[in-house]
Design a protein around this motif. Structure first.
Motif, PDB file in Angstrom:
ATOM      1  N   ILE A  45       0.839  -1.200   0.000  1.00 36.85           N
ATOM      2  CA  ILE A  45       0.000   0.000   0.000  1.00 36.85           C
ATOM      3  C   ILE A  45       0.873   1.248   0.000  1.00 36.85           C
ATOM      4  N   ARG A  46       1.849   1.291   0.884  1.00 35.47           N
ATOM      5  CA  ARG A  46       2.757   2.435   0.969  1.00 35.47           C
ATOM      6  C   ARG A  46       3.491   2.628  -0.363  1.00 35.47           C
ATOM      7  N   TRP A  47       3.944   1.522  -0.982  1.00 36.02           N
ATOM      8  CA  TRP A  47       4.651   1.578  -2.252  1.00 36.02           C
ATOM      9  C   TRP A  47       3.744   2.127  -3.353  1.00 36.02           C
ATOM     10  N   HIS A  48       2.486   1.667  -3.414  1.00 35.47           N
ATOM     11  CA  HIS A  48       1.548   2.158  -4.423  1.00 35.47           C
ATOM     12  C   HIS A  48       1.333   3.669  -4.277  1.00 35.47           C
ATOM     13  N   VAL A  49       1.169   4.149  -3.058  1.00 37.51           N
ATOM     14  CA  VAL A  49       0.978   5.590  -2.824  1.00 37.51           C
ATOM     15  C   VAL A  49       2.212   6.362  -3.274  1.00 37.51           C
ATOM     16  N   GLU A  50       3.395   5.853  -2.936  1.00 35.38           N
ATOM     17  CA  GLU A  50       4.635   6.526  -3.325  1.00 35.38           C
ATOM     18  C   GLU A  50       4.786   6.582  -4.844  1.00 35.38           C
ATOM     19  N   ILE A  51       4.428   5.513  -5.526  1.00 39.02           N
ATOM     20  CA  ILE A  51       4.516   5.477  -6.990  1.00 39.02           C
ATOM     21  C   ILE A  51       3.579   6.516  -7.602  1.00 39.02           C
ATOM     22  N   ILE A  52       2.378   6.603  -7.094  1.00 42.86           N
ATOM     23  CA  ILE A  52       1.412   7.587  -7.598  1.00 42.86           C
ATOM     24  C   ILE A  52       1.950   8.994  -7.394  1.00 42.86           C
ATOM     25  N   GLN A  53       2.496   9.265  -6.201  1.00 33.92           N
ATOM     26  CA  GLN A  53       3.031  10.588  -5.913  1.00 33.92           C
ATOM     27  C   GLN A  53       4.247  10.896  -6.784  1.00 33.92           C
ATOM     28  N   GLN A  54       5.119   9.927  -6.958  1.00 31.75           N
ATOM     29  CA  GLN A  54       6.303  10.118  -7.794  1.00 31.75           C
ATOM     30  C   GLN A  54       5.902  10.406  -9.239  1.00 31.75           C
ATOM     31  N   ARG A  55       4.946   9.668  -9.748  1.00 30.20           N
ATOM     32  CA  ARG A  55       4.474   9.874 -11.117  1.00 30.20           C
ATOM     33  C   ARG A  55       3.835  11.253 -11.262  1.00 30.20           C
ATOM     34  N   ALA A  56       3.109  11.694 -10.251  1.00 28.97           N
ATOM     35  CA  ALA A  56       2.491  13.023 -10.291  1.00 28.97           C
ATOM     36  C   ALA A  56       3.557  14.113 -10.364  1.00 28.97           C
ATOM     37  N   ILE A  57       4.615  13.971  -9.605  1.00 30.84           N
ATOM     38  CA  ILE A  57       5.710  14.948  -9.623  1.00 30.84           C
ATOM     39  C   ILE A  57       6.357  14.977 -11.005  1.00 30.84           C
ATOM     40  N   GLU A  58       6.603  13.819 -11.579  1.00 27.23           N
ATOM     41  CA  GLU A  58       7.216  13.742 -12.913  1.00 27.23           C
ATOM     42  C   GLU A  58       6.339  14.428 -13.955  1.00 27.23           C
ATOM     43  N   ILE A  59       5.051  14.190 -13.885  1.00 21.41           N
ATOM     44  CA  ILE A  59       4.130  14.790 -14.850  1.00 21.41           C
ATOM     45  C   ILE A  59       4.108  16.305 -14.687  1.00 21.41           C
TER      46      ILE A  59
END
Length: 179
Positions: A45-59
């Motif tokens: 769960i923590r990893w999924h949230v981090e991936i979403i946040q990381q992808r948002a920053i990249e975008i």
């Protein structure tokens, strides 16, 4: 229960498809885990949230936070509690605050292929995505959970979208009007 809560999906250990969904979610976690399944669920769960946040920053970095989104050719809805997300930065902030992947649609929003809205209703919040034809595509509350704000926003924006899709009347100059 943990995955069900994190994804906003009502999952049951009695349905094989739900068990498969949980297993798939846990298998997304790319690192070795030597603990129990509850620990794996928490890490996943923590990893999924981090991936979403990381992808948002990249975008946001790629497109630029101040980049304006395309706007519908019709006036935006005037409804208290409905806010058009008009920049990449606004979409990024929505994703972070709502803990979902709306930032993944920022490119489409910039090009006018979709329109994104933040909704506040009855003390709850939601995000609504509409396509360029004025149809609601998806709506979700925080962490992709369905809530009353999502339902209300979908209903209000669907009604607005239907008015946008009405054919425009052709007005002929008086001299050309058929009698």
């Amino acid at each position: 229960q943990l995955v069900s809560s994190a994804t906003g999906n009502t999952l049951s250990h009695r349905r094989a498809s739900d068990v498969g969904e949980v297993i798939s979610y846990l298998l997304d976690y790319p690192y070795q885990h030597n603990g129990n399944i509850v620990g794996l669920a928490r890490r996943s769960i923590r990893w999924h949230v981090e991936i979403i946040q990381q992808r948002a920053i990249e975008i946001a970095d790629d497109l630029g936070s101040e980049t304006k989104c395309g706007v519908p050719e019709y006036p935006l809805p005037v409804e208290p509690g409905i806010i058009f997300l008009d920049t990449v930065g606004a979409i990024y902030t929505e994703g972070v605050e709502m803990e979902h992947c709306v930032a993944g649609y920022a490119g489409d929003a910039v090009h006018g292929d979709c329109f994104l809205f933040h909704v506040e209703h009855a003390g709850e919040a939601a995000t609504v995505q509409m396509n360029s034809s004025g149809e609601v595509v998806q709506t979700t509350g925080p962490r992709n959970k369905n809530n009353d704000a999502a339902k209300w926003g979908a209903a209000k924006l669907s009604a607005w979208g239907r008015t946008c899709r009405q054919p425009k009347a052709t007005v002929l100059p008086f001299a050309e009007a058929p009698f």
